[in-house]
Design a protein around this motif. Structure first.
Motif, PDB file in Angstrom:
ATOM      1  N   ASP A  14       0.834  -1.206   0.000  1.00 49.99           N
ATOM      2  CA  ASP A  14       0.000   0.000   0.000  1.00 49.99           C
ATOM      3  C   ASP A  14       0.870   1.258   0.000  1.00 49.99           C
ATOM      4  N   LEU A  15       1.937   1.228   0.809  1.00 52.86           N
ATOM      5  CA  LEU A  15       2.855   2.376   0.865  1.00 52.86           C
ATOM      6  C   LEU A  15       3.481   2.643  -0.490  1.00 52.86           C
ATOM      7  N   MET A  16       3.837   1.579  -1.209  1.00 57.42           N
ATOM      8  CA  MET A  16       4.424   1.739  -2.528  1.00 57.42           C
ATOM      9  C   MET A  16       3.433   2.431  -3.469  1.00 57.42           C
ATOM     10  N   LEU A  17       2.170   2.029  -3.410  1.00 61.25           N
ATOM     11  CA  LEU A  17       1.151   2.655  -4.244  1.00 61.25           C
ATOM     12  C   LEU A  17       0.955   4.125  -3.868  1.00 61.25           C
ATOM     13  N   LEU A  18       0.850   4.396  -2.567  1.00 66.29           N
ATOM     14  CA  LEU A  18       0.665   5.773  -2.113  1.00 66.29           C
ATOM     15  C   LEU A  18       1.855   6.643  -2.508  1.00 66.29           C
ATOM     16  N   ASP A  19       3.053   6.117  -2.328  1.00 67.04           N
ATOM     17  CA  ASP A  19       4.261   6.860  -2.683  1.00 67.04           C
ATOM     18  C   ASP A  19       4.241   7.233  -4.168  1.00 67.04           C
ATOM     19  N   GLY A  20       3.871   6.293  -5.018  1.00 66.74           N
ATOM     20  CA  GLY A  20       3.789   6.590  -6.453  1.00 66.74           C
ATOM     21  C   GLY A  20       2.766   7.670  -6.753  1.00 66.74           C
ATOM     22  N   ALA A  21       1.614   7.607  -6.085  1.00 65.86           N
ATOM     23  CA  ALA A  21       0.566   8.607  -6.298  1.00 65.86           C
ATOM     24  C   ALA A  21       1.033   9.990  -5.845  1.00 65.86           C
ATOM     25  N   LEU A  22       1.675  10.053  -4.675  1.00 60.30           N
ATOM     26  CA  LEU A  22       2.121  11.345  -4.149  1.00 60.30           C
ATOM     27  C   LEU A  22       3.245  11.931  -5.001  1.00 60.30           C
ATOM     28  N   ARG A  23       4.100  11.080  -5.529  1.00 61.01           N
ATOM     29  CA  ARG A  23       5.142  11.559  -6.444  1.00 61.01           C
ATOM     30  C   ARG A  23       4.529  12.098  -7.739  1.00 61.01           C
ATOM     31  N   ALA A  24       3.495  11.428  -8.246  1.00 60.77           N
ATOM     32  CA  ALA A  24       2.806  11.913  -9.443  1.00 60.77           C
ATOM     33  C   ALA A  24       2.134  13.256  -9.164  1.00 60.77           C
TER      34      ALA A  24
END
Length: 162
Positions: A14-24
């Motif tokens: 989940d953290l990996m997904l959130l991190d990608g979204a926040l970077r985008a």
């Protein structure tokens, strides 16, 4: 079309997904992005989490994310929720997902710490975001200026006050 579900950030995946979204989101806004996955893990997965994450999933595909935290107002006499980041994938923008994601955040905050109101900040240059929030009924706060003290300033202040 697969239904969209909302789930809290609880695992490393989940953290990996959130991190990608926040970077985008940071890239979309032209903003700096200092939050590593380790920083996010510390904030979201600790015993007393200062932040919460919510993912909008369409099957196994991430289509939206929110990062939010508790706040309290003596003027309102109630707890609230501060949404620091809201991201919706460009492929589903305009579908109503942003509204549904914010509603899911409000429900989760109401259940978790009895939040009764929502606040967020929107960059002046983010015209589309401002129009979205206007359509949802959010109104700008007048008579107040958002002020911040960065990490270095906080460290200096703590030294000064013992």
């Amino acid at each position: 079309m697969t239904a969209i579900t909302f789930r809290p950030v609880r695992t490393d995946d989940d953290l990996m997904l959130l991190d990608g979204a926040l970077r985008a989101l940071s890239a979309d806004l032209g903003d700096t992005h200092k939050a590593s996955r380790a920083c996010l893990a510390s904030a979201l997965l600790s015993e007393v989490a200062p932040a919460h994450g919510l993912l909008a999933m369409q099957g196994e595909t991430l289509c939206g994310a929110a990062l939010f935290s508790p706040t309290y107002s003596t003027a309102r006499g109630a707890a609230g929720v501060y949404v620091s980041d809201l991201w919706v994938d460009e492929t589903v923008r305009g579908s109503g997902l942003g509204r549904r994601l914010l509603a899911a955040v409000v429900r989760r905050a109401a259940q978790t710490w009895r939040a009764e109101w929502l606040t967020l900040a929107v960059y002046d240059h983010s015209v589309a975001s401002r129009a979205f929030y206007d359509r949802l009924g959010l109104v700008p706060r007048t008579g107040a200026t958002v002020m911040t003290l960065d990490r270095e300033g906080c460290l200096e202040m703590m030294k000064d006050t013992g």
